[in-house]
Scaffold this motif. Structure first.
Motif, PDB file in Angstrom:
ATOM      1  N   SER A  10       0.585  -1.224  -0.160  1.00  0.00           N
ATOM      2  CA  SER A  10       0.042   0.524   0.268  1.00  0.00           C
ATOM      3  C   SER A  10       0.988   1.068   0.071  1.00  0.00           C
ATOM      4  CB  SER A  10      -0.838  -0.566   1.283  1.00  0.00           C
ATOM      5  OG  SER A  10       0.020  -0.004   2.567  1.00  0.00           O
ATOM      6  N   MET A  11       0.332   2.516  -0.227  1.00  0.00           N
ATOM      7  CA  MET A  11       1.542   3.785   0.285  1.00  0.00           C
ATOM      8  C   MET A  11       1.980   3.705   1.779  1.00  0.00           C
ATOM      9  SD  MET A  11      -1.051   6.141  -1.938  1.00  0.00           S
ATOM     10  CE  MET A  11       0.335   7.825  -1.858  1.00  0.00           C
ATOM     11  N   ASN A  12       2.795   4.338   1.441  1.00  0.00           N
ATOM     12  CA  ASN A  12       3.105   4.839   2.499  1.00  0.00           C
ATOM     13  C   ASN A  12       3.273   3.379   3.537  1.00  0.00           C
ATOM     14  OD1 ASN A  12       4.147   6.508   4.699  1.00  0.00           O
ATOM     15  ND2 ASN A  12       2.732   6.458   6.006  1.00  0.00           N
ATOM     16  N   ALA A  13       3.861   2.458   2.341  1.00  0.00           N
ATOM     17  CA  ALA A  13       4.858   1.294   3.369  1.00  0.00           C
ATOM     18  C   ALA A  13       6.099   0.949   3.866  1.00  0.00           C
ATOM     19  CB  ALA A  13       4.600   0.085   2.498  1.00  0.00           C
ATOM     20  N   GLY A  14       6.808   2.203   2.653  1.00  0.00           N
ATOM     21  CA  GLY A  14       7.871   1.578   2.721  1.00  0.00           C
ATOM     22  C   GLY A  14       9.087   1.206   1.419  1.00  0.00           C
ATOM     23  N   LYS A  15       8.078   1.648   0.572  1.00  0.00           N
ATOM     24  CA  LYS A  15       9.056   0.920  -1.006  1.00  0.00           C
ATOM     25  C   LYS A  15       9.964   1.616  -1.101  1.00  0.00           C
ATOM     26  CE  LYS A  15       4.610   1.653  -3.347  1.00  0.00           C
ATOM     27  NZ  LYS A  15       4.122   2.489  -1.507  1.00  0.00           N
ATOM     28  N   SER A  16       9.598   2.903  -1.176  1.00  0.00           N
ATOM     29  CA  SER A  16      10.912   3.817  -2.180  1.00  0.00           C
ATOM     30  C   SER A  16      12.206   3.629  -1.240  1.00  0.00           C
ATOM     31  CB  SER A  16      10.387   5.386  -2.144  1.00  0.00           C
ATOM     32  OG  SER A  16       9.254   5.539  -2.832  1.00  0.00           O
ATOM     33  N   THR A  17      12.020   4.149   0.158  1.00  0.00           N
ATOM     34  CA  THR A  17      13.374   3.179   0.923  1.00  0.00           C
ATOM     35  C   THR A  17      13.577   1.991   1.179  1.00  0.00           C
ATOM     36  OG1 THR A  17      11.705   4.741   2.623  1.00  0.00           O
ATOM     37  CG2 THR A  17      13.147   3.466   3.892  1.00  0.00           C
ATOM     38  N   SER A  51      12.053   9.577  -0.693  1.00  0.00           N
ATOM     39  CA  SER A  51      10.947   9.044   0.996  1.00  0.00           C
ATOM     40  C   SER A  51      10.568   9.442   1.717  1.00  0.00           C
ATOM     41  CB  SER A  51      12.571   7.605   1.229  1.00  0.00           C
ATOM     42  OG  SER A  51      12.188   7.228   2.554  1.00  0.00           O
ATOM     43  N   ARG A  52       9.669   9.427   2.760  1.00  0.00           N
ATOM     44  CA  ARG A  52       9.485   9.702   3.620  1.00  0.00           C
ATOM     45  C   ARG A  52       9.960   9.986   4.850  1.00  0.00           C
ATOM     46  NH1 ARG A  52       5.138   7.362   1.068  1.00  0.00           N
ATOM     47  NH2 ARG A  52       3.597   8.818   0.828  1.00  0.00           N
ATOM     48  N   LEU A  53      11.306   9.172   5.238  1.00  0.00           N
ATOM     49  CA  LEU A  53      12.364   8.883   5.769  1.00  0.00           C
ATOM     50  C   LEU A  53      12.568  10.392   5.265  1.00  0.00           C
ATOM     51  CD1 LEU A  53      11.283   6.655   6.922  1.00  0.00           C
ATOM     52  CD2 LEU A  53      13.787   6.060   7.176  1.00  0.00           C
TER      53      LEU A  53
END
Ligand SMILES: Nc1ncnc2c1ncn2[C@@H]1O[C@H](COP(=O)(O)OP(=O)(O)O)[C@@H](O)[C@H]1O
Ligand SMILES: Cc1cn([C@H]2C[C@H](O)[C@@H](COP(=O)(O)O)O2)c(=O)[nH]c1=O
Ligand SMILES: [Zn+2]
Length: 200
Positions: A10-17, A51-53
């Motif tokens: 899902s979104m906001n799961a850490g894929k880009s990270t 990434s949101r991180l």
């Protein structure tokens, strides 16, 4: 033999990270990678994987007519690639997913694709559908719903936080526009009371 991997969530799961970590891991060992992301997904800038991180990297933006195989082969013959990483893979066309499969099969380059499985209506994206059909390995990246169950669905919301049930499949946004939920809560938020009573 190189493999095609589909990391879905899902979104906001850490894929880009996870993608950026994998990329770093290859590069810190002196191996060369090639990064793609959807040109349309410009949340962090055009051709940027963010990434949101807080980490990000420049990538080649792909559009509907981008030949990913040609670009990767040209790069590979110049200096060999250890792998190709693709973010926002839900926005790939079925043809582009076939190009990625050909990179594995014909050029022996592993491909790691990261993307959503389904859209705000719970329907498959074209790229995700083709990846689910063709990938050698399907790996789920897990995240949690507000209730603690696994979040597998993506609810689109308006500015007041109300569920949006109709609209174009593509709408770029982040946490202000989408909420990752478990199936039960996604169904609760997207089913009208009249529809609930007609199924009883
Ligand atoms: N400051 C932070 N520290 C640790 N984790 C964070 C931070 N900010 C966001 N996250 C986590 O990062 C994840 C989102 O990562 P991201 O790679 O942007 O997701 P995706 O690409 O799947 O949409 C979420 O699980 C979120 O809780
Ligand atoms: C569910 C859904 C998502 N999108 C868009 C919204 C974002 O721009 C990306 C996903 O970003 P992520 O946080 O990196 O996973 O996809 C869309 O266009 N339509 C949808 O239904
Ligand atoms: Zn839930």
């Amino acid at each position: 033999m190189a493999k095609l991997y589909f990391y879905y969530a899902s979104m906001n799961a850490g894929k880009s990270t996870t993608l950026l970590q994998a990329d770093f891991n290859y590069r810190e060992r002196g191996m060369r990678t090639l990064l793609f992301t959807a040109g349309v997904h410009d949340r962090g800038g055009h051709g940027v994987i963010d990434s949101r991180l807080g980490i990000s990297a420049q990538a080649i933006p792909f559009a509907a007519d981008t030949d990913l195989q040609q670009i990767a082969e040209d790069a590979h013959f110049e200096t060999p690639l250890a792998c190709v990483l693709v973010d926002e893979a839900q926005f790939l066309s079925a043809t582009q997913v076939r190009q990625l499969a050909a990179l594995c099969d014909e050029d022996d380059i592993p491909v790691l694709a990261y993307g959503l499985r389904t859209d705000f209506q719970g329907k498959l994206f074209e790229g995700s559908s083709a990846l689910l059909a063709l990938a050698d390995a399907l790996i789920e990246i897990k995240s949690v719903c507000e209730c603690g169950r696994k979040a597998t669905m993506n609810l689109r919301v308006d500015d007041a936080g109300r569920a949006i049930r109709e609209g174009a499949q593509k709408q770029i946004g982040g946490n202000e526009r989408y909420v990752a939920l478990c199936r039960r809560h996604f169904m609760q938020r997207t089913t009208l009371p009249a529809e609930l009573s007609s199924t009883e």
